[in-house]
Design a protein around this motif. Sequence first.
Motif, PDB file in Angstrom:
ATOM      1  N   SER A  30     -12.073 -14.537  23.343  1.00  0.00           N
ATOM      2  CA  SER A  30     -11.549 -13.866  22.447  1.00  0.00           C
ATOM      3  C   SER A  30     -11.742 -14.024  20.911  1.00  0.00           C
ATOM      4  O   SER A  30     -11.460 -13.288  20.128  1.00  0.00           O
ATOM      5  N   ASP A  31     -11.522 -15.617  20.594  1.00  0.00           N
ATOM      6  CA  ASP A  31     -11.477 -16.045  19.410  1.00  0.00           C
ATOM      7  C   ASP A  31     -13.076 -15.600  18.774  1.00  0.00           C
ATOM      8  O   ASP A  31     -13.002 -15.310  17.371  1.00  0.00           O
ATOM      9  N   ASP A  32     -14.285 -15.450  19.523  1.00  0.00           N
ATOM     10  CA  ASP A  32     -15.405 -15.157  18.939  1.00  0.00           C
ATOM     11  C   ASP A  32     -15.277 -13.614  18.503  1.00  0.00           C
ATOM     12  O   ASP A  32     -15.618 -13.277  17.359  1.00  0.00           O
ATOM     13  N   VAL A  33     -14.644 -12.943  19.371  1.00  0.00           N
ATOM     14  CA  VAL A  33     -14.619 -11.552  18.803  1.00  0.00           C
ATOM     15  C   VAL A  33     -13.767 -10.896  17.803  1.00  0.00           C
ATOM     16  O   VAL A  33     -14.057 -10.334  16.833  1.00  0.00           O
ATOM     17  N   ALA A  34     -12.716 -12.021  17.858  1.00  0.00           N
ATOM     18  CA  ALA A  34     -11.762 -11.850  16.701  1.00  0.00           C
ATOM     19  C   ALA A  34     -12.247 -11.984  15.225  1.00  0.00           C
ATOM     20  O   ALA A  34     -12.108 -11.496  14.324  1.00  0.00           O
ATOM     21  N   ARG A  35     -13.005 -13.250  15.323  1.00  0.00           N
ATOM     22  CA  ARG A  35     -13.893 -13.644  13.979  1.00  0.00           C
ATOM     23  C   ARG A  35     -14.647 -12.700  13.691  1.00  0.00           C
ATOM     24  O   ARG A  35     -14.960 -12.368  12.436  1.00  0.00           O
ATOM     25  N   PHE A  36     -15.459 -11.968  14.593  1.00  0.00           N
ATOM     26  CA  PHE A  36     -16.405 -11.093  14.195  1.00  0.00           C
ATOM     27  C   PHE A  36     -15.807  -9.791  13.702  1.00  0.00           C
ATOM     28  O   PHE A  36     -16.304  -9.235  12.468  1.00  0.00           O
ATOM     29  N   ALA A  37     -14.790  -9.513  14.261  1.00  0.00           N
ATOM     30  CA  ALA A  37     -14.199  -8.218  13.620  1.00  0.00           C
ATOM     31  C   ALA A  37     -13.543  -8.661  12.381  1.00  0.00           C
ATOM     32  O   ALA A  37     -13.646  -7.651  11.326  1.00  0.00           O
ATOM     33  N   ARG A  38     -12.725  -9.665  12.132  1.00  0.00           N
ATOM     34  CA  ARG A  38     -12.358  -9.835  10.820  1.00  0.00           C
ATOM     35  C   ARG A  38     -13.442 -10.260   9.610  1.00  0.00           C
ATOM     36  O   ARG A  38     -13.454  -9.671   8.543  1.00  0.00           O
ATOM     37  N   SER A  39     -14.640 -10.474  10.132  1.00  0.00           N
ATOM     38  CA  SER A  39     -15.895 -10.739   9.134  1.00  0.00           C
ATOM     39  C   SER A  39     -16.284  -9.111   8.621  1.00  0.00           C
ATOM     40  O   SER A  39     -16.925  -9.275   7.469  1.00  0.00           O
ATOM     41  N   LEU A  40     -15.711  -8.217   9.407  1.00  0.00           N
ATOM     42  CA  LEU A  40     -16.128  -6.774   8.837  1.00  0.00           C
ATOM     43  C   LEU A  40     -14.843  -6.197   8.325  1.00  0.00           C
ATOM     44  O   LEU A  40     -15.131  -4.958   7.990  1.00  0.00           O
ATOM     45  N   GLY A  41     -14.039  -6.871   8.135  1.00  0.00           N
ATOM     46  CA  GLY A  41     -12.662  -6.405   7.501  1.00  0.00           C
ATOM     47  C   GLY A  41     -11.597  -5.483   8.564  1.00  0.00           C
ATOM     48  O   GLY A  41     -10.919  -4.848   7.984  1.00  0.00           O
ATOM     49  N   VAL A  42     -11.927  -5.641   9.613  1.00  0.00           N
ATOM     50  CA  VAL A  42     -11.267  -4.784  10.568  1.00  0.00           C
ATOM     51  C   VAL A  42      -9.799  -5.301  10.978  1.00  0.00           C
ATOM     52  O   VAL A  42      -9.605  -6.645  11.272  1.00  0.00           O
ATOM     53  N   THR A  43      -8.837  -4.501  10.807  1.00  0.00           N
ATOM     54  CA  THR A  43      -7.553  -4.809  11.168  1.00  0.00           C
ATOM     55  C   THR A  43      -6.902  -4.084  12.308  1.00  0.00           C
ATOM     56  O   THR A  43      -5.783  -4.230  12.791  1.00  0.00           O
ATOM     57  N   PHE A  44      -7.663  -2.848  12.735  1.00  0.00           N
ATOM     58  CA  PHE A  44      -7.174  -1.998  13.937  1.00  0.00           C
ATOM     59  C   PHE A  44      -7.173  -2.741  15.219  1.00  0.00           C
ATOM     60  O   PHE A  44      -8.019  -3.749  15.123  1.00  0.00           O
ATOM     61  N   PRO A  45      -6.487  -2.368  16.159  1.00  0.00           N
ATOM     62  CA  PRO A  45      -6.494  -3.081  17.609  1.00  0.00           C
ATOM     63  C   PRO A  45      -8.134  -3.017  17.977  1.00  0.00           C
ATOM     64  O   PRO A  45      -9.089  -2.244  18.128  1.00  0.00           O
ATOM     65  N   ILE A  46      -8.470  -4.272  18.669  1.00  0.00           N
ATOM     66  CA  ILE A  46      -9.634  -4.380  19.157  1.00  0.00           C
ATOM     67  C   ILE A  46      -9.484  -5.046  20.713  1.00  0.00           C
ATOM     68  O   ILE A  46      -8.505  -5.882  20.856  1.00  0.00           O
ATOM     69  N   GLY A  47     -10.392  -4.599  21.711  1.00  0.00           N
ATOM     70  CA  GLY A  47      -9.946  -4.880  23.011  1.00  0.00           C
ATOM     71  C   GLY A  47     -11.369  -5.489  23.487  1.00  0.00           C
ATOM     72  O   GLY A  47     -12.452  -5.266  22.972  1.00  0.00           O
ATOM     73  N   LEU A  48     -11.432  -6.149  24.580  1.00  0.00           N
ATOM     74  CA  LEU A  48     -12.474  -6.649  25.335  1.00  0.00           C
ATOM     75  C   LEU A  48     -12.654  -5.975  26.539  1.00  0.00           C
ATOM     76  O   LEU A  48     -12.036  -5.933  27.315  1.00  0.00           O
ATOM     77  N   ASP A  49     -14.071  -5.452  26.720  1.00  0.00           N
ATOM     78  CA  ASP A  49     -14.466  -4.822  28.096  1.00  0.00           C
ATOM     79  C   ASP A  49     -15.659  -5.671  28.415  1.00  0.00           C
ATOM     80  O   ASP A  49     -16.794  -5.055  28.350  1.00  0.00           O
ATOM     81  N   ALA A  50     -15.650  -6.687  28.886  1.00  0.00           N
ATOM     82  CA  ALA A  50     -16.706  -7.543  29.444  1.00  0.00           C
ATOM     83  C   ALA A  50     -17.654  -7.014  30.410  1.00  0.00           C
ATOM     84  O   ALA A  50     -18.823  -7.182  30.613  1.00  0.00           O
ATOM     85  N   ASP A  51     -16.998  -5.968  31.188  1.00  0.00           N
ATOM     86  CA  ASP A  51     -17.618  -5.396  32.190  1.00  0.00           C
ATOM     87  C   ASP A  51     -18.064  -4.175  31.907  1.00  0.00           C
ATOM     88  O   ASP A  51     -18.699  -3.295  32.795  1.00  0.00           O
ATOM     89  N   TRP A  52     -18.041  -3.705  30.767  1.00  0.00           N
ATOM     90  CA  TRP A  52     -18.405  -2.438  30.351  1.00  0.00           C
ATOM     91  C   TRP A  52     -17.724  -1.147  31.075  1.00  0.00           C
ATOM     92  O   TRP A  52     -18.157  -0.034  30.871  1.00  0.00           O
ATOM     93  N   ARG A  53     -16.585  -1.109  31.266  1.00  0.00           N
ATOM     94  CA  ARG A  53     -15.964  -0.273  32.100  1.00  0.00           C
ATOM     95  C   ARG A  53     -15.938   1.069  31.246  1.00  0.00           C
ATOM     96  O   ARG A  53     -15.836   2.241  32.038  1.00  0.00           O
ATOM     97  N   LEU A  54     -15.471   0.852  30.117  1.00  0.00           N
ATOM     98  CA  LEU A  54     -15.128   1.988  29.422  1.00  0.00           C
ATOM     99  C   LEU A  54     -16.370   2.896  28.996  1.00  0.00           C
ATOM    100  O   LEU A  54     -16.301   3.943  29.341  1.00  0.00           O
ATOM    101  N   VAL A  55     -17.475   2.333  28.562  1.00  0.00           N
ATOM    102  CA  VAL A  55     -18.538   2.859  28.133  1.00  0.00           C
ATOM    103  C   VAL A  55     -19.238   3.390  29.417  1.00  0.00           C
ATOM    104  O   VAL A  55     -20.045   4.384  29.394  1.00  0.00           O
TER     105      VAL A  55
END
Length: 220
Positions: free
Chosen positions: A126-151
Amino acid sequence: MVFKGPLVLVLATAGSLSPGRADLASIPPAEALARPGPIGRGSDAEAKAFIGTKPPPFPAIRWLDGEKRSLETLAGRVILIRSFTNACPFCVTSMPALETLHRNYGRRGLTVLGVYHPKPKQPVASDDVARFARSLGVTFPIGLDADWRLVEDWWLARTEGDWTSVTWILGRDGLIRYLHPGGEYHAEGGPDHARCRTDEHDIRRIIERLLAEPAPRRPT
């Protein structure tokens, strides 16, 4: 340019996403915006079949802020969901545009959600993804979908399309009212990014129209 095989959404593989990794590999935003064309994009022909339909059930997604979200808890709002990953120029260029939408329309009834899928499928910290999102200036909610269920449930399993950088916009009625079939959208870039700017304009226009619609009455 984007396939279900080893190169699903990106121009380079995402690499190993171990919990101890400090940063997820990514192309710098300025470099992504400056790259020449042709700029790939998914097919609108396949996207049109989804307009006006009810989406599949929303998969169980782990949200970085610890909140629980579902289509039911967000009922009555306009919802924009973007599937994204790292090392993806299409995602890097689009995330700042999504942040602008979040800031400009959030109080008016728009919910912007980013759903991260690692490539290849594997656990990601989670921390890796959070840092990546912050590096792009993102403040909206971010979720993790390791199994690609959504897409997979919302796109890949229902089309012949190979893109995974897909965006869905649901109206206040809960139906899919717009679907960007993969690629990028933003208000910047050089001459080869003209379609990206057109898509960003169209998305803003559609959001404004949907926000103006009244929310459906809930059963009493």
